[in-house]
Each structure stands twice: as C-alpha cells, then as structure tokens.
Write a protein that holds these residues in place. Structure first.
Motif, PDB file in Angstrom:
ATOM      1  N   ILE A 188       4.135  16.477  -9.924  1.00  0.00           N
ATOM      2  CA  ILE A 188       3.851  15.055 -10.113  1.00  0.00           C
ATOM      3  C   ILE A 188       3.491  14.438  -8.764  1.00  0.00           C
ATOM      4  CG2 ILE A 188       5.187  14.670 -12.230  1.00  0.00           C
ATOM      5  CD1 ILE A 188       7.446  13.668 -10.441  1.00  0.00           C
ATOM      6  N   THR A 189       3.194  13.162  -8.771  1.00  0.00           N
ATOM      7  CA  THR A 189       2.763  12.531  -7.529  1.00  0.00           C
ATOM      8  C   THR A 189       3.925  11.772  -6.908  1.00  0.00           C
ATOM      9  OG1 THR A 189       2.063  10.610  -8.757  1.00  0.00           O
ATOM     10  CG2 THR A 189       0.393  12.271  -8.301  1.00  0.00           C
ATOM     11  N   ALA A 190       3.757  11.445  -5.636  1.00  0.00           N
ATOM     12  CA  ALA A 190       4.811  10.722  -4.937  1.00  0.00           C
ATOM     13  C   ALA A 190       4.188   9.523  -4.249  1.00  0.00           C
ATOM     14  CB  ALA A 190       5.465  11.637  -3.917  1.00  0.00           C
ATOM     15  N   GLU A 191       4.964   8.476  -4.118  1.00  0.00           N
ATOM     16  CA  GLU A 191       4.469   7.266  -3.468  1.00  0.00           C
ATOM     17  C   GLU A 191       5.633   6.498  -2.852  1.00  0.00           C
ATOM     18  OE1 GLU A 191       3.739   4.475  -7.223  1.00  0.00           O
ATOM     19  OE2 GLU A 191       2.634   6.333  -7.447  1.00  0.00           O
ATOM     20  N   LYS A 192       5.427   5.996  -1.657  1.00  0.00           N
ATOM     21  CA  LYS A 192       6.428   5.136  -1.029  1.00  0.00           C
ATOM     22  C   LYS A 192       5.683   3.872  -0.632  1.00  0.00           C
ATOM     23  CE  LYS A 192       7.624   5.133   3.330  1.00  0.00           C
ATOM     24  NZ  LYS A 192       7.768   5.771   4.619  1.00  0.00           N
ATOM     25  N   HIS A 193       6.136   2.747  -1.146  1.00  0.00           N
ATOM     26  CA  HIS A 193       5.340   1.531  -0.999  1.00  0.00           C
ATOM     27  C   HIS A 193       5.742   0.733   0.248  1.00  0.00           C
ATOM     28  CE1 HIS A 193       4.266   1.511  -5.519  1.00  0.00           C
ATOM     29  NE2 HIS A 193       4.671   2.706  -5.143  1.00  0.00           N
ATOM     30  N   ASP A 194       4.749   0.324   1.026  1.00  0.00           N
ATOM     31  CA  ASP A 194       4.990  -0.587   2.147  1.00  0.00           C
ATOM     32  C   ASP A 194       4.195  -1.850   1.888  1.00  0.00           C
ATOM     33  OD1 ASP A 194       6.653   0.650   4.212  1.00  0.00           O
ATOM     34  OD2 ASP A 194       5.123   2.220   4.195  1.00  0.00           O
ATOM     35  N   SER A 195       4.818  -2.967   2.152  1.00  0.00           N
ATOM     36  CA  SER A 195       4.047  -4.197   1.937  1.00  0.00           C
ATOM     37  C   SER A 195       3.119  -4.414   3.132  1.00  0.00           C
ATOM     38  CB  SER A 195       4.977  -5.386   1.741  1.00  0.00           C
ATOM     39  OG  SER A 195       5.617  -5.683   2.953  1.00  0.00           O
ATOM     40  N   PHE A 196       2.104  -5.258   2.915  1.00  0.00           N
ATOM     41  CA  PHE A 196       1.143  -5.552   3.982  1.00  0.00           C
ATOM     42  C   PHE A 196       1.710  -6.546   4.993  1.00  0.00           C
ATOM     43  CE2 PHE A 196      -2.039  -4.676   0.449  1.00  0.00           C
ATOM     44  CZ  PHE A 196      -2.572  -3.533   1.015  1.00  0.00           C
ATOM     45  N   ILE A 197       2.914  -7.081   4.738  1.00  0.00           N
ATOM     46  CA  ILE A 197       3.331  -8.237   5.548  1.00  0.00           C
ATOM     47  C   ILE A 197       3.689  -7.875   6.996  1.00  0.00           C
ATOM     48  CG2 ILE A 197       4.176  -9.600   3.577  1.00  0.00           C
ATOM     49  CD1 ILE A 197       7.038  -8.911   4.530  1.00  0.00           C
ATOM     50  N   VAL A 198       3.294  -8.761   7.870  1.00  0.00           N
ATOM     51  CA  VAL A 198       3.673  -8.673   9.284  1.00  0.00           C
ATOM     52  C   VAL A 198       4.137 -10.075   9.678  1.00  0.00           C
ATOM     53  CG1 VAL A 198       2.796  -8.337  11.622  1.00  0.00           C
ATOM     54  CG2 VAL A 198       1.979  -6.872   9.772  1.00  0.00           C
ATOM     55  N   PRO A 199       5.331 -10.198  10.305  1.00  0.00           N
ATOM     56  CA  PRO A 199       5.828 -11.541  10.627  1.00  0.00           C
ATOM     57  C   PRO A 199       5.032 -12.176  11.769  1.00  0.00           C
ATOM     58  CG  PRO A 199       7.348  -9.851  11.422  1.00  0.00           C
ATOM     59  CD  PRO A 199       6.264  -9.135  10.685  1.00  0.00           C
ATOM     60  N   THR A 200       4.915 -13.468  11.713  1.00  0.00           N
ATOM     61  CA  THR A 200       4.270 -14.190  12.819  1.00  0.00           C
ATOM     62  C   THR A 200       5.335 -14.991  13.565  1.00  0.00           C
ATOM     63  OG1 THR A 200       3.840 -16.011  11.321  1.00  0.00           O
ATOM     64  CG2 THR A 200       2.048 -14.434  11.644  1.00  0.00           C
ATOM     65  N   ASP A 201       4.956 -15.513  14.746  1.00  0.00           N
ATOM     66  CA  ASP A 201       5.915 -16.237  15.587  1.00  0.00           C
ATOM     67  C   ASP A 201       6.501 -17.453  14.893  1.00  0.00           C
ATOM     68  OD1 ASP A 201       5.491 -14.439  17.520  1.00  0.00           O
ATOM     69  OD2 ASP A 201       3.965 -15.632  18.601  1.00  0.00           O
ATOM     70  N   THR A 252      -0.114  -2.188  -6.100  1.00  0.00           N
ATOM     71  CA  THR A 252      -0.085  -1.416  -4.857  1.00  0.00           C
ATOM     72  C   THR A 252      -1.422  -0.713  -4.633  1.00  0.00           C
ATOM     73  OG1 THR A 252       2.297  -1.048  -4.969  1.00  0.00           O
ATOM     74  CG2 THR A 252       1.035   0.502  -3.655  1.00  0.00           C
ATOM     75  N   LEU A 253      -1.890  -0.811  -3.398  1.00  0.00           N
ATOM     76  CA  LEU A 253      -3.095  -0.074  -3.031  1.00  0.00           C
ATOM     77  C   LEU A 253      -2.701   1.385  -2.801  1.00  0.00           C
ATOM     78  CD1 LEU A 253      -6.062   0.188  -1.929  1.00  0.00           C
ATOM     79  CD2 LEU A 253      -5.147  -0.460   0.308  1.00  0.00           C
ATOM     80  N   CYS A 254      -3.222   2.281  -3.633  1.00  0.00           N
ATOM     81  CA  CYS A 254      -2.859   3.702  -3.527  1.00  0.00           C
ATOM     82  C   CYS A 254      -3.955   4.452  -2.797  1.00  0.00           C
ATOM     83  CB  CYS A 254      -2.669   4.317  -4.906  1.00  0.00           C
ATOM     84  SG  CYS A 254      -1.369   3.532  -5.857  1.00  0.00           S
ATOM     85  N   ILE A 255      -3.566   5.126  -1.731  1.00  0.00           N
ATOM     86  CA  ILE A 255      -4.530   5.879  -0.945  1.00  0.00           C
ATOM     87  C   ILE A 255      -4.274   7.360  -1.142  1.00  0.00           C
ATOM     88  CG2 ILE A 255      -5.335   6.333   1.416  1.00  0.00           C
ATOM     89  CD1 ILE A 255      -3.878   3.398   1.826  1.00  0.00           C
ATOM     90  N   PRO A 256      -5.193   8.065  -1.807  1.00  0.00           N
ATOM     91  CA  PRO A 256      -4.990   9.508  -2.006  1.00  0.00           C
ATOM     92  C   PRO A 256      -4.885  10.219  -0.658  1.00  0.00           C
ATOM     93  CG  PRO A 256      -6.727   8.703  -3.439  1.00  0.00           C
ATOM     94  CD  PRO A 256      -6.407   7.588  -2.471  1.00  0.00           C
ATOM     95  N   TYR A 297       0.865  -1.186   0.000  1.00  0.00           N
ATOM     96  CA  TYR A 297       0.000   0.000   0.000  1.00  0.00           C
ATOM     97  C   TYR A 297       0.898   1.230   0.000  1.00  0.00           C
ATOM     98  CZ  TYR A 297       1.025   0.836   4.949  1.00  0.00           C
ATOM     99  OH  TYR A 297       1.655   1.110   6.124  1.00  0.00           O
ATOM    100  N   THR A 298       0.331   2.313  -0.444  1.00  0.00           N
ATOM    101  CA  THR A 298       1.084   3.565  -0.403  1.00  0.00           C
ATOM    102  C   THR A 298       0.155   4.739  -0.178  1.00  0.00           C
ATOM    103  OG1 THR A 298       2.623   5.019  -1.577  1.00  0.00           O
ATOM    104  CG2 THR A 298       0.967   3.953  -2.919  1.00  0.00           C
ATOM    105  N   HIS A 299       0.658   5.720   0.551  1.00  0.00           N
ATOM    106  CA  HIS A 299      -0.049   6.994   0.635  1.00  0.00           C
ATOM    107  C   HIS A 299       0.399   7.802  -0.578  1.00  0.00           C
ATOM    108  CE1 HIS A 299      -1.559   7.297   5.029  1.00  0.00           C
ATOM    109  NE2 HIS A 299      -1.908   6.179   4.459  1.00  0.00           N
ATOM    110  N   TRP A 300      -0.533   8.023  -1.441  1.00  0.00           N
ATOM    111  CA  TRP A 300      -0.265   8.659  -2.745  1.00  0.00           C
ATOM    112  C   TRP A 300      -0.495  10.153  -2.570  1.00  0.00           C
ATOM    113  CZ3 TRP A 300      -3.857  10.523  -6.713  1.00  0.00           C
ATOM    114  CH2 TRP A 300      -3.328  10.529  -7.999  1.00  0.00           C
TER     115      TRP A 300
END
Ligand code: ADP
Ligand code: MG
Length: 694
Positions: free
Chosen positions: A73-86, A138-142, A63-66
């Motif tokens: 122009i636009t800017a985006e920094k992508h973070d993945s949805f992943i979170v580690p589990t035990d 990527t999920l872009c969130i305006p 996902y990214t905050h767009w």
C-alpha cells in the motif's frame, strides 16, 4: 459537470504545467517526463511555487511525499504549508527543496535489514514522471523511497530502474533495425482489478474480515457461483452507485477508469483502466485500490481486495496487461504489416519467450503471497506453473520457422516464408484461453497470476528486467553480424526451438498439464514458501545486479521481507481463528446445545418416553464438534507459538506446514457446526448474507 471537466481536475498535469510554468521550465519538465531526461534542479523552485498555488486553489492545506514502501500500500505523512511570520501570522510556503526531497523517519517500514531502526532515516525523492495530485486537501507528490545509502526501500525505485534497463536494451535492437530516431522505449501496463463488495453491517460482524481481509470460517451458502448468473450480470443499484462514484473520484485523479462489470463470484466485480506508462499505471492502481476502499462505505458497503475472501467461490486477481512502446506510440509487440516489421516483432516476441522461460522462478516470485497461494492452482486462477499462451496461429508460425516449413493460413495464403524474411500475418485477437498465466493477446501479454491486493510494481519490475536481459543478449549477438536479416532469422529460430517448452495453449487448470509441465521440466512452485528461495538463486541475483535494478543486498533484504510478510499474515490469521473460536463459536454452539438440552428435558417431563431424536443427535454432533474446536484451537495456538520462535525461511515453512493445516482443521469443525446450528445462535454473518445481501 461533464467527464472532460472532471477528468484530471485534481491533477497537476501537463495542461496545468503549461498554463502555470514559464515556457522554458515547462519544456524542461516535459522532457523529463517524456524522454526520461534528468531534471535541472534549478527549476524545482518555480515548479514548487506553481504547484503550491494550484493546490491551495484546490483547497489543499498540506503536502505529502506519497510513496510505496514494501507493504503493497502507499504511505503519506502530511505537512502543512504554513510558515509563521514575525507578526504572529502564517504564510503558505513550499520550496523546491521540499518538493525534491523529503526526509522521513520511517523506521517502522519493512526494510529487511537495509536500515537499522536506530539509523531510521529514509529519503523520499520526487518522481517527476508521475503527476502530483490533490487528495483530501493534501498535495500528494509521487516519490521514490530509499535509505541513507541510496538503497531502494520501496517498489517504485526498482520499477523505474527496470524501465530504464529495458529502454537501454530495446533501443539497441531498434537501432539494428535502422531506427535511430526513437528516444525512449517505455513499457505499458493496464491492470484489471478484481474486488468484492459486501454489506458493511455483515462485514463488521466478522473479526476475520476485519483483521485478515478474508473469512477464515464459513459454511458454503446453498448457492454459489454455479449458475454463472453473476458474471457480466446487470448491476444492482447500490453497486451501480458505488461504481459511479468510484469512476468519478478516479477520473478526478486522472485515472483512466474504463471498464466495469460483475465478475464470476457473487458480490465480485472488476474495474479495468485504459493502459498507460507502467510507473503511472502502478501509481494509479494504488490509488484505485485506495479509492475503492474509501468510496464503499458511502454506500453502506465494504470493499474486499483480498485474493481469497471466501472459500468455495472464485478469489480475486489482477491481470497485468503489458507491452513495449516507443515514445511516439509504436507498440513493439504489435505484429506489423511488412516482413521487416514482422521480423522486429518476432525478435521482441522471442525475447519475451526466452525471458519468461529462463526466469520462470522470478515470475512466480513476483506474484507470491500468502493470499495468492489460495488461488493459484485451485482451478479458478492459473496454476502455479508459469507458461505462455500464444494462440494457435502464432504458434503455427513459430513452428514453421523452427521447422523451416511454409506457413499457410487457412483459406488465404498470406504468408511468404523465405529464409530471409519473416512471414506477414494478421494479428490474432481471439484469445479466450483464460487458464494461461501469461497469454499473448494480439499486441500485448496478459500476466494473469497476480493477486488482487498486491502492487503491480513487482511483476513489472521482473518482466522488464528479464526481457531487458534477453534483448541485451540478442543485441550483443546481432551487433556483430554482417548479414543482419539472416542473423535475425537464425536467432529467432534458435530461441524459439530452445524455449518451446514454455509455450502451452491447452487447459492450464487440468491435471494433465501439471504432469506434462513436469515432463517438460517447468517449475511448479505451489506455495510462496517454495517460490521465494528462487529470489536468491545466483542466476536471478545476477540478472538484477547486471541491469542495476537491485544490488545484491537489496534483493536479499526483499527476500527477508517477503518471508516475513508471509509469516506475519498467517500468524494474524491463526490468532484471529483461535480468538473467534474461543470467544464466539464455542460460546454460541454451547448456548445452542444448552437450549436444546433444556427442550429435551422439558419434553421428557411431559412424556417421559418421548424419543427426542433430532435434538439428541444434534446435541451429540455439536458436542463432539465443540470438543474438536477446543482441542484443535489449543494445538493451533501451540503450533503458532512454535513457528513464532523460528525465523526467516524456517519460520515461513513452519507456518505453512504446521499452522495452516490446523487452521483448516479448525475451519472444518466450525463449518460443520454452522450447518446444524440455529441461525439465531450463529454469532457472525454467514456466507449467504455476505455474498448475496448487497
Ligand atoms: P479482457 O478482459 O479481455 O482481458 P479488458 O478490456 O478488460 O480485456 O482489459 C484489457 C486491458 O489491457 C485494458 O486495461 C487495456 O487498456 C489493456 N491494454 C490494451 N493494450 C495494451 C498495451 N499495449 N499495453 C498494456 N496494456 C494494454
Ligand atoms: Mg484480462
């Protein structure tokens, strides 16, 4: 797939929200979107969850905050949805907190001193009024982008604030006309986008296109746009395929791409969407420009969005169609059927006229850039003078109001102008005056000065704010009158009389207009450097502060940023010009001279008295041009260094006055050389190849 299946398929739109959100949450979100109600933060988690699930189904991993920093122009920094589990695995998570607010180490974006690089944190905040979408996995969130202290660092925040300001003031006016039911007045925008398509192979030969987006050199091809055979001409297959893919990609993202056609210059085209709420139109225009660039290489093409990619043929602009509309869809710039509706229309019209006249300078600033300076006033785009075109009919009606005379429509007399009522008149859709910077086109205004690369946010922010101010003054006055109808009539009459000078229906490209405009006292700010200081005129600061669109430091920082962007753009151009001349043009021309010289020697060996007039003359002319190139490039380099040593306004002025003229001189030398150098020696692609070999 049919268009209706494709359309919006990558957008978390209302239909998806309705399907995937609990009823209450959907309702709350809808209220925010339509009525501008602030969002209850507690539903953010539910929304985030639904968004994540939907996006993952669409193949998204990030996902990214767009957002839209002050770069156009636009800017985006992508973070993945992943979170580690035990157990060493990962799960996909996306919380309400992550949806609502992002923290961005954004120290490299222009801030005009609002945020020290050491205090680099910037925040992005979800704009629920513009739908999230999936782009390239990527999920872009305006989002809006602001500093730690809440100062706007982007183009969206002031735009949203200006829409609020206009909403507040317009509702006061509607109320006076007895309209208590309208919850929200929004502004609408339909930006027509011009662009060029050139063959990728020829593009890649040119450092100027690569670094500057425009050609700094290039002799004209034998053919230009004079035959007018490109405008609305049949689309070439490759262009057609590009446009088809572009439409489909835009439709997926919910962009209402509607009209496409060839434009005036060879290799120039246009795309117009169906208008929508301004902040969404701004987002969509950004996406449109981005997707144009992205799709072009699939067809062996490159899309040029620069305002003036080629000298001698038209450059590209963006027409910003703008109006005001209630949430139920009533266009407030649509002349009505009844005298009351017409009175309301005339009042809004008067507000726009007053606003544009009083804040001409800010209108000019809102579209100022190094690139756009090449178009304005060059008889291909409106002049740098802001004026309003109303069309003969509307103008005649306004004159009759001012002069207290009766208005007669030719043929049918359908006007009844009493003191207490406004005339009823049919709307004029016949505007074909292409030379006006700001034209009324039946039920909207078309602001035609915008450059093709720029975000449409700035001009809309200015328009909304200055019209809000005019409406505010109107409401202040009308709220305290007893005879409302007479008061409206008087106000319209007074306003129009006072601001008649801004109305001009004639040819905006003519020299006479420049003279007449000066007599009328209108501003003629021919370059960005002349225009920008308008931003920090007290009157202009005041209006933005009053309507809470910018605070003073936000305006001043933007002023600095715009000056800096101007200087940077010309600096890059100057360096590119010097580089191309030294590393490409001089060696190429020199090689050609040497071949010609060898030929002369060879010929003379056979017949010693042979004249060799052609070769000798070309050698002479090219040698002279070669020396010019070398000499001017040395001076250009020095002028550029001198300009770089300055700052702010003085730097921008030095770039305009000392650097740009030398770039032109250098160009003249190179272009002259091009006309007498053999094709096989010319080191870069020509105008002919770029403009005609698509
Ligand atoms: P033209 O080339 O004659 O200017 P186009 O059809 O290319 O006409 O463009 C007109 C643009 O104006 C379209 O984007 C259209 O959606 C937009 N438009 C129409 N009505 C409105 C309105 N009320 N507010 C804003 N934009 C509008
Ligand atoms: Mg138009």
């Amino acid at each position: 797939m049919t268009i209706s299946e494709i359309f919006g398929s990558e957008v978390f739109n209302e239909a998806v929200m309705k399907e995937r959100l609990p009823k209450e949450d959907y309702k709350a979100l809808k209220k925010t979107i339509h009525d501008g109600k602030s969002l209850d933060i507690t539903i953010a988690n539910t929304v985030a969850n639904a968004m994540k699930a939907w996006a993952i189904e669409k193949g998204a991993t990030h996902y990214t905050h767009w957002f839209q920093p002050m770069t156009n122009i636009t800017a985006e920094k992508h973070d993945s949805f992943i979170v580690p589990t035990d157990d060493g695995n990962v799960i996909m998570e996306f919380s309400g907190k992550e949806l609502i607010r992002g923290e961005s180490d954004a120290s490299s974006f222009p801030s005009g001193g609002l945020r020290d690089t050491c205090e680099a944190r910037g925040y992005t905040a979800w704009d629920p009024t513009s739908c999230a979408f999936v782009k390239d996995g990527t999920l872009c969130i305006p989002t809006a982008f602001c500093s730690y202290n809440g100062e706007a660092l982007d183009k969206k925040t002031p735009l949203l604030r200006s829409m609020d300001a206009l909403n507040r003031q317009a509702k006061r006016i509607l109320k006076l006309f007895g309209n208590d039911t309208t919850k929200r007045v929004i502004t609408t925008c339909g930006p027509e986008q011009e662009y060029f398509l050139v063959d990728k192979k020829y593009y890649e030969e040119r450092k100027d296109l690569l670094y500057c987006g425009r050609t700094l050199f290039g002799a004209p091809a034998p053919k230009g746009q004079e035959l007018e055979d490109h405008y609305f001409g049949a689309l070439k297959p490759r262009v057609c395929a590009f446009m088809k893919e572009l439409d489909e990609e835009l439709w997926k993202l919910g962009v209402l791409a509607k009209t496409k056609h060839n434009e005036a210059a060879p290799a120039q085209h246009e795309l117009a969407p169906i208008f929508t709420t301004t902040n969404i139109a701004v987002d969509h225009n950004q996406l449109t420009m981005e997707i144009m660039k992205k799709v072009a290489p699939h067809h062996g093409l490159v899309c040029l969005l620069h305002e003036k990619p080629f000298a001698g043929v038209n450059g590209s602009g963006k027409h910003n169609n703008w109006s005001l509309c209630t949430e139920s869809g009533q266009n407030l710039l649509d002349p009505g059927q009844t005298p009351a509706e017409n009175a309301q229309f005339l009042l809004f019209l008067a507000a726009v006229i007053k606003a544009v006249d009083e804040y001409q300078g800010m209108m000019r600033v809102s579209i100022a850039s190094a690139g756009n300076d090449h178009r304005l006033g060059a008889a291909e785009a409106p002049p740098a003078i802001v004026s309003i075109f109303l069309g003969d009919e509307l103008q005649a009606i306004l004159e009759s109001i001012v002069n207290n005379t009766e208005y007669h429509d030719e043929g049918t007399v359908n006007m009844k102008l009493g003191v207490h009522t406004m005339p009823a008149f049919p709307k004029d859709n016949t505007d074909r005056n292409r030379t006006s910077p700001f034209a009324f086109t039946g039920n909207k205004f078309e602001f035609r000065m915008l450059g093709s690369t720029a975000s449409v946010a700035d001009p809309n922010t200015v328009l909304n704010t200055i019209v809000a101010e005019a409406l505010c003054q109107f409401a202040d006055r009308l709220e305290n009158t007893e005879d409302f109808t007479t008061a409206v009539h008087e106000l319209v009459k007074e306003t129009i009389s006072k601001h008649m000078r801004i109305i001009f229906n004639g040819n905006g490209y003519s020299e006479e207009w420049t003279k007449e405009a000066e007599e009328r006292g209108l501003l003629n700010l021919t370059s960005t450097v002349d225009a920008l200081p308008q931003m920090i005129e007290q009157k202009n600061i005041d209006v933005f502060v009053k309507h809470r669109v910018y605070n003073e430091s936000e305006i001043r920082s933007r002023y600095e940023i715009l000056l800096e962007s101007y200087s940077k753009a010309i600096n890059i151009e100057a360096l590119t010009a010097v580089d191309m001349v030294r590393k490409e043009y001089i060696p190429a021309v020199s090689s050609y001279i040497s071949v010609l010289s060898d030929n002369v020697l060879a010929k003379k060996q056979v017949i010693s008295s042979i004249p060799c007039k052609a070769e000798t003359e070309i050698i002479e002319r090219l040698s002279k041009l070669l020396d010019d190139m070398y000499e001017i490039s040395t001076r250009l380099e020095a002028a550029d260094k001198e300009a770089l040593a300055l700052t702010g306004y003085y730097q921008a002025r030095a770039f305009r006055d000392n650097v740009l003229p030398l770039m032109n001189d250098l160009r003249n030398a190179v272009d002259s050389a091009e006309t007498i150098t053999a094709d096989e020696f010319w080191p870069v692609s020509t105008y002919g190849e770029l403009l005609f070999k698509v």
